[in-house]
Design a protein around this motif. Structure first.
Motif, mmCIF file in Angstrom:
data_model
loop_
_atom_site.group_PDB
_atom_site.id
_atom_site.type_symbol
_atom_site.label_atom_id
_atom_site.label_comp_id
_atom_site.label_asym_id
_atom_site.label_seq_id
_atom_site.Cartn_x
_atom_site.Cartn_y
_atom_site.Cartn_z
ATOM 1 N N ALA A 90 156.133 -27.374 5.925
ATOM 2 C CA ALA A 90 155.668 -26.915 4.394
ATOM 3 C C ALA A 90 157.323 -26.846 3.880
ATOM 4 O O ALA A 90 157.375 -27.113 2.565
ATOM 5 C CB ALA A 90 155.239 -25.503 4.512
ATOM 6 N N LEU A 91 157.996 -26.186 4.092
ATOM 7 C CA LEU A 91 159.364 -26.083 3.802
ATOM 8 C C LEU A 91 160.136 -27.503 3.227
ATOM 9 O O LEU A 91 160.843 -27.610 2.469
ATOM 10 C CB LEU A 91 160.171 -25.211 4.597
ATOM 11 N N GLU A 92 159.992 -28.486 4.325
ATOM 12 C CA GLU A 92 160.460 -29.662 4.040
ATOM 13 C C GLU A 92 159.687 -30.296 2.949
ATOM 14 O O GLU A 92 160.485 -30.906 2.279
ATOM 15 C CB GLU A 92 160.189 -30.493 5.340
ATOM 16 N N ARG A 93 158.572 -30.413 2.951
ATOM 17 C CA ARG A 93 157.585 -30.805 1.840
ATOM 18 C C ARG A 93 157.993 -30.367 0.404
ATOM 19 O O ARG A 93 157.854 -30.978 -0.511
ATOM 20 C CB ARG A 93 156.148 -30.689 2.006
ATOM 21 N N GLN A 94 158.494 -29.036 0.429
ATOM 22 C CA GLN A 94 159.018 -28.514 -0.691
ATOM 23 C C GLN A 94 160.324 -28.770 -1.055
ATOM 24 O O GLN A 94 160.905 -28.176 -2.052
ATOM 25 C CB GLN A 94 158.341 -27.343 -0.788
ATOM 26 N N GLY A 95 160.932 -29.788 -0.262
ATOM 27 C CA GLY A 95 162.295 -29.894 -0.443
ATOM 28 C C GLY A 95 163.494 -29.482 0.202
ATOM 29 O O GLY A 95 164.591 -29.691 -0.044
ATOM 30 N N PRO A 167 157.610 -18.707 0.727
ATOM 31 C CA PRO A 167 158.279 -18.881 -0.849
ATOM 32 C C PRO A 167 159.549 -17.717 -0.959
ATOM 33 O O PRO A 167 160.404 -18.005 -1.650
ATOM 34 C CB PRO A 167 156.995 -17.671 -1.618
ATOM 35 N N LEU A 170 162.236 -20.307 0.444
ATOM 36 C CA LEU A 170 162.625 -21.248 -0.734
ATOM 37 C C LEU A 170 163.494 -20.563 -1.628
ATOM 38 O O LEU A 170 164.379 -21.183 -2.257
ATOM 39 C CB LEU A 170 161.315 -21.616 -1.310
ATOM 40 N N ARG A 174 167.185 -21.459 -2.836
ATOM 41 C CA ARG A 174 167.385 -21.944 -4.451
ATOM 42 C C ARG A 174 168.716 -21.021 -4.852
ATOM 43 O O ARG A 174 169.560 -21.592 -5.435
ATOM 44 C CB ARG A 174 166.392 -21.754 -5.384
#
Length: 180
Positions: A90-95, A167, A170, A174
Motif C-alpha cells: 500500500a505504501l508503494e502504491r502511494q508512491g 498514513p 506517508l 513527506r
C-alpha cells in the motif's frame, strides 16, 4: 519468641514496601513509544550483497539520492513481516520508495517470501550476521526507517506496520522530503 515476632514484622514491612512500589509503578502514565537514538543521525556505513536475484544489493550511498525512502528490515522466517506485507505494498502504491534488508536469510527463502507476499522493494541487501541491523539500533524485525534524501534517519517504526500506520509513515516520508 520475640525474635520470631521481629522477623515476622520485618517480612510484613518488606511485603508492604514492595506492594507500595508495584502500586506506584502501575499507576504511572503509560508510554508506548520507544525512542530511538538513531533518529536524527546519518545511516551507518554498510554495503550489502543482493538478497534476491532480481534486485540489486544495498549500501549507504543508495540513500543519498535527494529523495526520501523507506528502509524495511525483514526476514522470510518472520511471521509479523508476513502480516505487514500488504501495508508495504500500500505504501508503494502511494508512491513510497522502499528498500529492504533481509536478515539471516537465504536468497531462496527471500525469493519464496517475495513471491508469496509481494515485492515492493527497489533494492534488497542481505545481512547474514545482523551487523547492519545492530548498527541501525534495531532490536528485531520488522522495523522500518524513514531516510531523508541526504541519508539521515528521520523516523523509526518498530514492529509490523498496521493499516492505521500507513498514513503516519506517508506523512513522515513527506516531512523527510520537505526537509522539515
Amino acid at each position: 519468641m520475640r525474635r520470631l515476632r521481629i522477623i515476622l514484622w520485618c517480612m510484613v514491612a518488606v511485603a508492604a514496601a514492595l506492594f507500595a512500589l508495584f502500586y506506584y509503578q502501575l499507576n504511572q502514565p503509560k508510554n508506548d513509544f520507544v525512542t530511538s537514538a538513531m533518529v536524527g543521525q546519518p545511516l551507518p556505513q554498510f554495503a550489502l550483497e543482493p538478497a534476491s536475484a532480481d534486485r540489486p544489493g544495498l549500501a549507504t550511498a543508495d540513500f543519498k539520492t535527494g529523495e526520501p525512502q523507506l528502509l524495511n528490515l525483514f526476514g522470510s522466517w518472520c511471521i509479523p513481516c508476513r502480516i505487514e506485507a500488504p501495508q508495504l505494498e500500500a505504501l508503494e502504491r502511494q508512491g513510497a520508495r522502499i528498500t529492504g534488508v533481509a536478515l539471516r536469510d537465504t536468497p531462496e527463502d527471500v525469493a519464496q517470501f517475495l513471491e508469496l507476499y509481494g515485492n515492493p522493494f527497489t533494492r534488497i541487501g542481505r545481512d547474514d550476521l545482523s551487523e547492519t541491523q545492530f548498527a541501525l539500533g534495531a532490536s528485531g524485525v520488522p522495523e522500518t526507517f524513514v531516510i531523508d534524501g541526504a541519508g539521515r534517519i528521520t523516523y523509526q517504526h518498530i514492529g509490523p506496520i498496521a493499516p492505521g500506520d500507513v498514513p503516519v509513515i506517508l506523512a513522515e516520508l513527506r516531512k523527510a522530503g520537505s526537509g522539515s
